[in-house]
Each structure stands twice: as structure tokens, then as C-alpha cells.
Design an enzyme around this catalytic site. Sequence first.
Site, PDB file in Angstrom:
ATOM      1  N   GLN A 196       0.812  -1.213   0.000  1.00 31.41           N
ATOM      2  CA  GLN A 196       0.000   0.000   0.000  1.00 31.41           C
ATOM      3  C   GLN A 196       0.852   1.273   0.000  1.00 31.41           C
ATOM      4  O   GLN A 196       1.818   1.378   0.752  1.00 31.41           O
ATOM      5  CB  GLN A 196      -0.908   0.021   1.234  1.00 31.41           C
ATOM      6  N   VAL A 233      -4.571   2.970  -1.496  1.00 35.49           N
ATOM      7  CA  VAL A 233      -5.025   3.635  -0.272  1.00 35.49           C
ATOM      8  C   VAL A 233      -6.036   2.724   0.409  1.00 35.49           C
ATOM      9  O   VAL A 233      -7.133   2.509  -0.110  1.00 35.49           O
ATOM     10  CB  VAL A 233      -5.668   5.005  -0.573  1.00 35.49           C
ATOM     11  N   GLY A 254      -6.717  -0.262  -8.568  1.00 36.57           N
ATOM     12  CA  GLY A 254      -7.614  -0.713  -7.511  1.00 36.57           C
ATOM     13  C   GLY A 254      -7.294  -0.029  -6.196  1.00 36.57           C
ATOM     14  O   GLY A 254      -6.274   0.647  -6.056  1.00 36.57           O
ATOM     15  N   ARG A 255      -8.215  -0.182  -5.227  1.00 34.80           N
ATOM     16  CA  ARG A 255      -8.008   0.359  -3.875  1.00 34.80           C
ATOM     17  C   ARG A 255      -7.514   1.800  -3.913  1.00 34.80           C
ATOM     18  O   ARG A 255      -6.497   2.148  -3.319  1.00 34.80           O
ATOM     19  CB  ARG A 255      -7.034  -0.514  -3.094  1.00 34.80           C
ATOM     20  N   ALA A 256      -8.288   2.623  -4.561  1.00 38.59           N
ATOM     21  CA  ALA A 256      -7.855   4.016  -4.711  1.00 38.59           C
ATOM     22  C   ALA A 256      -9.021   4.976  -4.470  1.00 38.59           C
ATOM     23  O   ALA A 256      -9.328   5.777  -5.348  1.00 38.59           O
ATOM     24  CB  ALA A 256      -7.273   4.214  -6.115  1.00 38.59           C
TER      25      ALA A 256
END
Length: 373
Positions: A196, A233, A254-256
Site C-alpha cells: 500500500q 489507499v 484498484g483500492r484508490a
Amino acid sequence: MKYAAALTAVAALAARAAAVGVSGTPVGFASSATGGGDATPVYPTTTDELVSYLGDDEARVIVLSKTFDFTDTEGTTTTTGCAPWGTASGCQLAINKDDWCTNYEPDAPTTTVTYNTAGELGITVNSNKSLIGEGTSGVIKGRGLRMVSGVSNIIIQNIAVTDINPEYVWGGDAITLDEADLVWIDHVTTARIGRQHYVLGTDADSRVSITNNYINGESDYSATCDGHHYWNVYLDGSSDKVTFSGNYLYKTSGRAPKVQDNTYLHIYNNYWENNSGHAFEIGSGGYVLAEGNYFSNVDTVLETDTFEGALFSSDSASSTCESYIGRSCVANVNGGDLTGTSTTVLSNLSGDTLPSADAASTSPASNAGQGNL
């Protein structure tokens, strides 16, 4: 002559110290952070000295004027990992941290992984610290920063954190918070990170502001095997309140962000560019107010299949906000499915003083990150 030269040198050092300090003031939930305050600046010259300054109990203003390379400071570790996304040259492999491969990817092929040991765990940052970079010179390479176990009142500004085992998931995080309070992270560039860029763990991170940062997802290695970083994030806290503003998220997949587990996120005036997967993933317990954000060439703005949280967001200016936060909310641009009308989000934020959002723009692309104070 020697006396005059000495006086000149002393004067130069004094002028340098006087010129150093945090630029601007924090906004949002960490608006009262002061970091090291008016402590006399210190200039570490070695990795050991930097670790010592960050981890001691003194209020400090720590200035980085060079690259601190931790890559080889603890040698390498060779062990068995796995290849959940294949073994093509652009695919990340995974370290079997805490038996992750064994428990979550049992069918993935095993493979030998060799990584730099220092990257696995970030440098401990204690309370009452300001960590500031000079110009574009302040770089921490090969290891991240870690604020955990009750620390508070920390400012990190105008530095870069780079090259933390980018080939490997679980190779290390750039910025970690877990049970931290009053943390302002501003004008920081993160690039080529194994896991991350930002992770807020399962313990409460009460007041956090993440502003004007450049999250550079461009990498030779990716869980999506396409040069776009997936792990960006992750906000997984308990009773977290996070301001996320003015940031530039580039080449992610992804995961943003990913938001869940009783996290309240005010996310505004950010710019996403060239995301090959999804931006927002909102799980159970994720409460998100999204306004004034701009999306360009983003495949999926909101992952709707796994949506379990609460969202207030609109592609048109919303006056619904007036009765809760005292002003209209600002429209996102190209937000796609990022639409939500949950007044629970607004109600739970109504007791907080929220910064006003400007109209959505692409300005973070030129204003965010190190060197753009």
C-alpha cells in the site's frame, strides 16, 4: 580571515535553520497538528541517524536534504512465496507473510522470492515530529514510515518515499498508520511500492489529513500485470476520520481508495488519471462524502459489486448538504457510478467543520507531490 569565515558559516547555518519549517497549515480533521513546532531543525546524514531522530521522545523538526537509501541496510531474505497473478514479467509475486499465500491463495503456484528485508516494516515515527524535505532532495528509499500505538501530532511534508520491494505484495508499505492521531501528510510523492502507498490499520486513527500528495502507481510490477499499481489507499480503521484532498492518483488499478470498518472519509478535489481498474471500493462501515473530484480515463470509478458502505456523492451540485454541513456539496466530474444519497454520511459529519470543496479540476497533476509547495 578565519574568524570572518567562521562567522559567515555560522550565519549561513542560522539562516538555513530559520528558513526551514512547515509550509502552510493543515486542513480538515488534522487541522490542529503542529508536529515538532518550533524545535531547532536537525539534519540527519545517515540512515541510522534518521531512524534515531524519528523514533526518539523529543519534539523535532527533521529536515531531509538527500536520499536515505535503506535498500541494503538489512540484507535480503530468500524464501518461498507464490504467484497469484501469474509469472509474466509484469506481474507481482507475493511474499508468504503470515501465511497469506497458504491461507488465501492455496492454488497459486509457489515460487522463490528474494527481497530487501528492510522494506517489510516501516521506520517508527514517534509523537511531535515534523519531517520535511528540502526542495526535491528529501527521499526515503527502500523503506516506509510507520506511525502506530498511540502516537500523535505528526507532520510529514515535501518528501518522497520510493522503491520498497515493488516486485512483491507484502514487500512493504510507504505510509502506515494504526492507532495514530493528528497526522498531516502533505505534498508527499510515493512511487514503486510493494504493497500500500497508504494504509490505515484496524485501530482508530482519529484525525488524519492526507493532502496534495502524488500517488504514482506506474510500476514495472503489478497485481494486474499491466504497469498499474493495485494497492494504493486502504482505510481500514475503527472510528477513523480522514480528510483526503488535492491528491493526484496516477496509473492505479484498484483500492484508490478502499474504505471500510467505521471509517469516515471526506474526499474532495482529487484527480484520478489512467486507472485501469476501479478507484473506489467501499465496504461495510465505510462512510464517504465525495465532492469536487475529477476522473480521467478511469475504467470503474466505483466497484458496485462489492459496495456495502454509505456514500453521499453526486454528478450535480447538491443542496441536500445545506441542512447538514451548512453549504452545498460540489459536483464530481466523470464520476460514473460514484453517486450516492446517504444522508447518514452527512448526519454523522454534521458536527465537524468540513473544508469547502472547489470545482473539480485536473490541477493536482501539477500541484501535488514533492517539490510543489
